[in-house]
Scaffold this active site. Sequence first.
Site, PDB file in Angstrom:
ATOM      1  N   SER A 183      -9.776  -1.769   3.520  1.00  0.00           N
ATOM      2  CA  SER A 183      -8.706  -1.301   4.415  1.00  0.00           C
ATOM      3  C   SER A 183      -8.698   0.212   4.635  1.00  0.00           C
ATOM      4  CB  SER A 183      -7.340  -1.723   3.881  1.00  0.00           C
ATOM      5  OG  SER A 183      -7.145  -3.096   4.078  1.00  0.00           O
ATOM      6  N   LYS A 208      -9.386   1.309   8.056  1.00  0.00           N
ATOM      7  CA  LYS A 208      -8.346   1.251   9.095  1.00  0.00           C
ATOM      8  C   LYS A 208      -7.888   2.647   9.526  1.00  0.00           C
ATOM      9  CE  LYS A 208      -6.644  -3.160   7.175  1.00  0.00           C
ATOM     10  NZ  LYS A 208      -5.572  -3.771   6.343  1.00  0.00           N
ATOM     11  N   TYR A 237     -13.960  -6.794  12.780  1.00  0.00           N
ATOM     12  CA  TYR A 237     -13.045  -6.296  11.750  1.00  0.00           C
ATOM     13  C   TYR A 237     -13.630  -6.475  10.345  1.00  0.00           C
ATOM     14  CZ  TYR A 237      -9.000  -6.495   8.612  1.00  0.00           C
ATOM     15  OH  TYR A 237      -8.146  -6.314   7.545  1.00  0.00           O
ATOM     16  N   TYR A 296       1.117  -0.485   1.947  1.00  0.00           N
ATOM     17  CA  TYR A 296       1.863  -1.726   2.208  1.00  0.00           C
ATOM     18  C   TYR A 296       3.231  -1.676   1.532  1.00  0.00           C
ATOM     19  CZ  TYR A 296      -3.003  -2.442   3.153  1.00  0.00           C
ATOM     20  OH  TYR A 296      -4.268  -2.250   3.592  1.00  0.00           O
ATOM     21  N   VAL A 336      -8.808  -3.191  -0.688  1.00  0.00           N
ATOM     22  CA  VAL A 336      -8.964  -4.187  -1.753  1.00  0.00           C
ATOM     23  C   VAL A 336     -10.313  -4.097  -2.475  1.00  0.00           C
ATOM     24  CG1 VAL A 336      -7.299  -5.948  -1.008  1.00  0.00           C
ATOM     25  CG2 VAL A 336      -9.637  -6.025  -0.143  1.00  0.00           C
TER      26      VAL A 336
END
Length: 309
Positions: free
Chosen positions: A69, A72, A196, A244, A262
């Site tokens: 992530s 991103k 992705y 998050y 992760v």
Amino acid sequence: MEALSAADLQLVLDEIAQAMREAPDRGTQACYIPELARVAPDQFGIALCLADGQIVQAGDATTAFSIQSISKVFTLAIALGRLGDQLWARVGREPSGAAFNSIVSLEHDKGIPRNPFVNAGAIAVTDAILQGLQPREVLADLLRFLRMAAEDDDIHINKAVAASELANAHRNLALAEFMAAHGNLRNPSALTLGTYCHQCAVEMSCVQLARAGRFLAGLPGAPRLVSPARIRRINALMLTCGHYDASGDFAYRVGLPGKSGVGGGILAIAPGRASIAVWSPGLNAQGNSKLGSEAMERLARATGWSVFG
Ligand code: DON
């Protein structure tokens, strides 16, 4: 607090790496991506890139890991460069207060993900940059961006990790299809998701990641990839949404914009001072690196670095 020299920081990092080496509870690797579950959990690395260009590192700082992530942040920078504020019609800027892969708020918010860092939001961002391009062009653009940011051409995608995630991508497919039902996906979900998963499977070491983050810290020698005004916005999103449902806790404990993955990596930004990367594969309950979060907290305490003064 007195400015710390690179030598002082080396002592701080050595101490952190030593403590992390001895940590009894290292968390658990992401098991829903089988390739990541196989990564040895006893690893820990940390690297800082300082304003004068010096790199300080300790532990397994040159071992490549799956950035997941953290990618991103870079696709957001690319998407904002390409679409500008139009991107915000498709994704929000609010913390979700939910897990990274949650579908709950998507229904309430009619297919508009809460922010670009939850999975749904990042899938929408990838879908936006796919517009008019082939997946391989988007991935080549991402690698070009990362290699320029890090000034290092040795940054690649691990295809086995991408395939491993794709074979188990039921939840992300559900998110993509749910957005499609609301008209917030422009490409076939399999195409967007394939892109992705490959973007998430980029591998970098802590040293490479810290170097790639220099532009976000506005460090003097960093390649100019994004305007200062946009950098401030990306950092704001990292602070509020980068961890998050643990973003508030990371802001409280560390006080720096950060983005986790992760794969066990975390990139944190001390504006004007340093770009920081840490990695340890075991995750906590929120899917963020357990020892990585602890190491960031120790570093922030030792340096006094914080965006809150
Ligand atoms: O989509 C996924 O589930 C992964 N490729 C990335 C999730 C992730 O890294 C969440 N971060 N802590």
